[in-house]
Every structure is written in structure tokens, then in C-alpha cells.
Design an enzyme around this catalytic site. Structure first.
Site, PDB file in Angstrom:
ATOM      1  NE  ARG A  14      -3.051   0.289   3.202  1.00 10.01           N
ATOM      2  CZ  ARG A  14      -2.443   0.435   4.397  1.00 10.01           C
ATOM      3  NH1 ARG A  14      -1.762   1.531   4.681  1.00 10.01           N
ATOM      4  NH2 ARG A  14      -2.507  -0.508   5.312  1.00 10.01           N
ATOM      5  CE1 TYR A  68     -15.652  11.956 -16.625  1.00  8.89           C
ATOM      6  CE2 TYR A  68     -15.369  11.975 -14.250  1.00  8.89           C
ATOM      7  CZ  TYR A  68     -15.682  11.300 -15.415  1.00  8.89           C
ATOM      8  OH  TYR A  68     -16.023   9.980 -15.357  1.00  8.89           O
ATOM      9  CG  ASP A 124      -8.736  16.482 -15.526  1.00  7.89           C
ATOM     10  OD1 ASP A 124      -8.075  15.842 -16.367  1.00  7.89           O
ATOM     11  OD2 ASP A 124      -9.790  16.055 -15.028  1.00  7.89           O
ATOM     12  CE  LYS A 152     -11.777   8.415 -18.894  1.00  2.00           C
ATOM     13  NZ  LYS A 152     -12.064   9.685 -18.241  1.00  2.00           N
TER      14      LYS A 152
END
Ligand SMILES: *Cc1c(COP(=O)(O)O)cnc(C)c1O
Length: 384
Positions: free
Chosen positions: A51, A103, A175, A200
């Protein structure tokens, strides 16, 4: 003598990805290990628990930091997990200025989750940088923008907004999902932070989700590493490996996406049944000059208006090569209907404000043979 910075493609293929010291394998292995043996108390090879850190993830993070010209990168389980991590930089009472056409998932996170923790958000049309300056308050900690926006393809001048932010002691995050670092590198234009949905273009093959935050200051690296450890929404070694694989071909994919995007935009622009095309690479785009200055290509995201819901539906029922689906940035052409899909949640009034009509169709142009994409669009438009 300082070593000359290598080219983008060379860095995409090599940075963070030295051959495996144990075997010479040219690819970074998928380190499918949750824990790591320690020699004695407190003596280990830099890894204790996955982690916190994992070698496959480290390789990817070094690669992303290099491609975006940042100093650190931290990957998360999705783009939304990355934006959530970004917002942990803030405390109750802090204020964020952001683009009014972001978004949908980002707006939902801000308005329906983070406001409950006392963060405040103001939405402005950031394509006019003065709106950002007017919205900044003493409590403003961050300006978060998307450029180009989805699906209207409006641009924000990153350099101008960065200058305003820094004059007010505020950080700017961008972004950069729609452009990828191949076409746009916000940090080189003055941004402090870059975020991606790696789902993406960076992945590029529609086969995995992910998100990344790229920083420029030691406290970014410290904060985001700590958030990975504390909240645990890290990217798995397998997904990291998919990204390492995908990013090696980012440059060639983006060049083809851009070439196909330009052809599809021009073709749609002259089509009698298409009312309007929104694409920053068309000379009639209101920010065409900014697009040429700030981006190294125009990319493959575009939308166009067919005038009505019925017309859009008739067309979308007929496509064969273009897949009617959400998401973007894969090698395959994806086509979608913003009003009923990505932007359904913001309501009719919200869509009207942003100019998202019922006849608007969005395309993420893939890298198939462009003649085949055009033929598919042609026969589908015949039904309109
Ligand atoms: C998809 C997307 C996101 C969210 O990323 P996920 O990986 O789906 O969580 C954020 N911003 C933009 C611009 C996106 O396209």
C-alpha cells in the site's frame, strides 16, 4: 556539463524502466507481492508493504513525473481517487475556484461529498482568466481547471491563469486528461500540479482505470505519498504494468489520434447535416490561436451538433465502427451523447448554461484507418 533532456518518446520508453537488475528482463515485472522480507529490524530494500510502495508502481510514477516535467508522481485507483487525494491538501474552510464545465464526476465529488467536509467551491468560466482573479478569496487554496473542456472544447490559458494564481499565493492544478503530456504540459506553462485520469489516453487501450497526480514541490510528494498510505486507493501492480506498457506508444498513438481527429473534424465541418463542430483545430474555433500556442497538437476529442435528440439518436443507432460508449482516449473510436450520458446528472438548466444541446454528439476519434471512420460516420449520417 548538464545532460541534455532526452526526447519525449525516449523518456516514455525508458524513464523509470531500467532493465530488471536480477534477470535483465527489458520490462519492469509485475511485482505481485503485498510484503517484503526484511534482513533485520528496520533494515529493508526500500519496500515494506505494497500500500505504501511497490516497485512496479515506483517505475510508473518515475515515468509519469518525467513525461509531465514534474518532480513527483503518485498513482491512484482511478482518476476520481486522484482528485480526492488532491483535495486532501485542503482543510475545512478552504476554498477552490474551478472551471464551470468540468468532468461530471469531479463536480459531483465536490458538490455532493467534499462540501460536507466544509470545503467551498466556486465555478467560473475559466476561458476568461479575469473570472478566476475575481473569484479568488483570502481562503482560496487551489484553482483547478480542465482544458479543453468536455464536451464543448473550450480552452483556458494555462499561463495566464498560473500567473494570476501565483500573484495571489494560490496553487494551480490542471486536469490534463484530454491532451496527454504529449500535446500539453501544464507544468511547463506554470501550473503547480497536473492530474490525469490515466484510464484515457495514457492507458490508451480501454483496459484499465487509474489516476495520477504530478507535483512540482517536495510537499506535493510528501502529501500524496502519505495519502496513498493513509487512504489506500492505490493502483495495483498489474494496472501499473498495463500503463507502463501503454505509455511506451503514447507518442505514436497521439500523432495518429491527432491526424485522424483533424480529418474527422474537417469532414464533419463541411457536412450538410452537421450544424456545428467544436474542435480547437478548426480555424473558426474562438481560441484557435491559444490552441496553437499552448498545445503541440489538437488531439482527437471533438463534438458536433445535429440539431435535435431525434437526429442524434438516429445517427447513433447506425454506427458500426464507432462504438456508442462512455469514456475516451482508447485506440478505438468511441462516440457518445453528452446530454443523456456524461452530462445527464447536471440537468437541463446546467446543460443549457454550458451550451450542451440535445443534438450534441461527442467523438473520441480512434486510430483506425480514417477512411473507415469517415465511411461509418457517412452512412450513419445518412439516417438523419
Ligand atoms: C474520466 C475522467 C475523469 C475521471 O477519471 P476515472 O478514471 O474515470 O475515475 C476525470 N477527468 C476527466 C477529464 C476525465 O475524462
Amino acid at each position: 556539463m548538464a545532460e541534455k533532456k532526452k526526447g519525449f518518446s525516449t523518456r516514455a520508453i525508458h524513464d523509470g524502466q531500467a532493465s530488471d537488475p536480477l534477470t535483465g528482463a527489458v520490462n519492469v515485472p509485475i511485482y505481485a507481492s503485498s510484503t517484503y522480507v526484511q534482513e533485520e529490524i528496520g533494515k529493508h530494500k526500500g519496500y515494506e508493504y505494497s500500500r505504501v510502495s511497490n516497485p512496479t508502481r515506483t517505475a510508473l510514477e518515475e515515468n509519469f513525473a518525467s513525461l509531465e516535467s514534474g518532480t513527483s508522481a503518485h498513482v491512484f485507483a482511478s482518476g476520481m481517487a486522484a482528485i480526492t487525494a488532491l483535495c486532501t491538501m485542503m482543510k475545512t474552510g478552504d476554498h477552490v475556484v474551478c472551471s464551470d464545465n468540468m468532468y461530471g464526476g469531479t463536480t459531483r465529488l465536490f458538490n455532493q461529498v467534499l462540501v460536507n467536509y466544509g470545503l467551498e467551491f466556486t465555478y467560473v468560466d475559466t476561458s476568461n482568466a479575469e473570472n478566476v482573479e475575481r473569484a479568488i478569496r483570502p481562503s482560496t487554496k487551489l484553482v483547478h481547471i480542465e482544458t479543453p473542456t468536455n464536451p464543448m472544447m473550450a480552452l483556458t490559458d494555462i499561463r495566464a491563469v498560473a500567473e494570476i494564481c501565483h500573484r495571489h499565493g494560490v496553487e494551480l492544478s490542471v486536469d490534463n486528461t484530454f491532451m496527454s503530456p504529449y500535446f500539453q504540459r501544464p507544468i511547463e506553462l506554470g501550473a503547480d500540479l497536473v492530474m490525469h485520469s490515466t484510464t484515457k489516453f495514457l492507458n490508451g487501450h480501454s483496459d484499465g482505470l487509474g489516476g495520477v497526480l504530478i507535483g512540482t514541490k517536495p510537499q506535493h510528494a510528501e502529501t500524496f505519498a502519505f495519502v496513498q498510505k493513509c487512504t489506500g486507493a492505490i493502483l495495483s501492480p498489474f494496472e501499473c504494468w498495463l500503463l507502463l506498457r501503454g505509455v511506451k506508444t503514447l507518442a505514436v498513438r497521439m500523432r495518429q489520434h491527432d491526424a485522424n481527429g483533424r480529418k474527422v473534424a474537417e469532414w464533419l465541418d463541411q457536412h450538410a447535416k452537421v450544424k456545428k463542430v467544436f474542435y480547437p483545430g478548426l480555424p473558426d474555433h474562438p481560441q484557435y490561436e491559444l490552441a496553437k500556442r499552448q498545445m503541440a497538437g489538437f488531439g482527437s476529442m471533438l463534438s458536433f451538433d445535429l440539431g435535435s435528440l431525434a437526429a442524434a439518436n438516429r445517427m447513433l443507432k447506425k454506427v458500426h465502427i464507432c462504438a456508442l460508449a462512455e469514456s475516451l482516449g482508447g485506440v478505438e473510436t468511441l462516440i457518445s451523447h453528452p446530454a443523456s450520458m456524461t452530462h445527464a446528472a447536471i440537468g437541463e438548466e446546467g446543460r443549457r448554461k454550458l451550451g450542451i444541446t440535445d443534438g450534441l454528439v461527442r467523438i473520441s476519434v480512434g486510430i483506425e484507418d480514417v477512411e473507415d471512420i469517415l465511411a461509418d460516420l457517412e452512412q450513419a449520417l445518412d439516417a438523419v
